[in-house]
Enzyme design. Sequence first.
Site, PDB file in Angstrom:
ATOM      1  N   SER A 188       0.847  -1.191   0.000  1.00  0.00           N
ATOM      2  CA  SER A 188       0.000   0.000   0.000  1.00  0.00           C
ATOM      3  C   SER A 188       0.877   1.234   0.000  1.00  0.00           C
ATOM      4  O   SER A 188       2.017   1.217   0.488  1.00  0.00           O
ATOM      5  CB  SER A 188      -0.895   0.006   1.242  1.00  0.00           C
ATOM      6  OG  SER A 188      -1.516   1.266   1.422  1.00  0.00           O
TER       7      SER A 188
ATOM      8  N   TYR B 137      -1.523  -0.501  10.299  1.00  0.00           N
ATOM      9  CA  TYR B 137      -1.616  -0.962   8.909  1.00  0.00           C
ATOM     10  C   TYR B 137      -0.384  -0.525   8.118  1.00  0.00           C
ATOM     11  O   TYR B 137       0.214  -1.315   7.377  1.00  0.00           O
ATOM     12  CB  TYR B 137      -2.890  -0.392   8.287  1.00  0.00           C
ATOM     13  CG  TYR B 137      -3.123  -0.768   6.844  1.00  0.00           C
ATOM     14  CD1 TYR B 137      -3.633  -2.016   6.502  1.00  0.00           C
ATOM     15  CD2 TYR B 137      -2.860   0.138   5.820  1.00  0.00           C
ATOM     16  CE1 TYR B 137      -3.868  -2.354   5.179  1.00  0.00           C
ATOM     17  CE2 TYR B 137      -3.089  -0.192   4.494  1.00  0.00           C
ATOM     18  CZ  TYR B 137      -3.588  -1.439   4.177  1.00  0.00           C
ATOM     19  OH  TYR B 137      -3.816  -1.771   2.865  1.00  0.00           O
TER      20      TYR B 137
END
Length: 215
Positions: free
Chosen positions: A155, A168
């Site tokens: 990501s 995350y």
Amino acid sequence: MGEPKLSRMKDKRWSLDGMTALVTGGTRGIGHAIVEELAEFGASIHVCSRKEEDINRCLEEWKNKGFNVTGSVCDVLHRHQRQTLMETVSSIFQGKLNILVNNAGIDISKQIIDNTADDISTVMATNFESAFHLTQLAHPLLKESGSGNIVFISSITGVKAIPLLSAYSASKGAMNQFTKNVALEWARDNIRANAVAPGPIWTPLLESVMVCFKI
């Protein structure tokens, strides 16, 4: 049924006919799109998901499209389920695997100070530890194929700080570094490793994040 993608191309150099692939978290979002893309180029694919109903729904959909896809239940958070998954894949694909897509992941969106030990452990285990372990388990299958490819779905948060996504982001940053080590150590086994770091894509995971931001 739509026209097969390869029939629309001028040559067959991108064909994945005869190739095998495992896509974790392959029934929704990015994973679902990856499965369809690989299948359109001729690959045989196995997917896993935490929910059997999602697998059954997708398998029926893909069968109607003429795709060669199988699936099994696996919550990648749990080590023993990851081991069972790879045993299943080895059995289906006769001990060889060409492509591993480590896609499954979760997010817990909180201020840094509000993250609990369980939050951090769950995110790291699901997003990073599972990818690390599945990569280890897949090594003999990838090596046996003679042409192994690992794709880590990372990501943009792994390289850029975004509010509420500290755990995350840390899991994706760790994934990025691990990709480099895999590429370095396993090049001699003819195994390639790459990380893809998407920005915002409207998936169920992103939708949960947007709710936290009240957007």
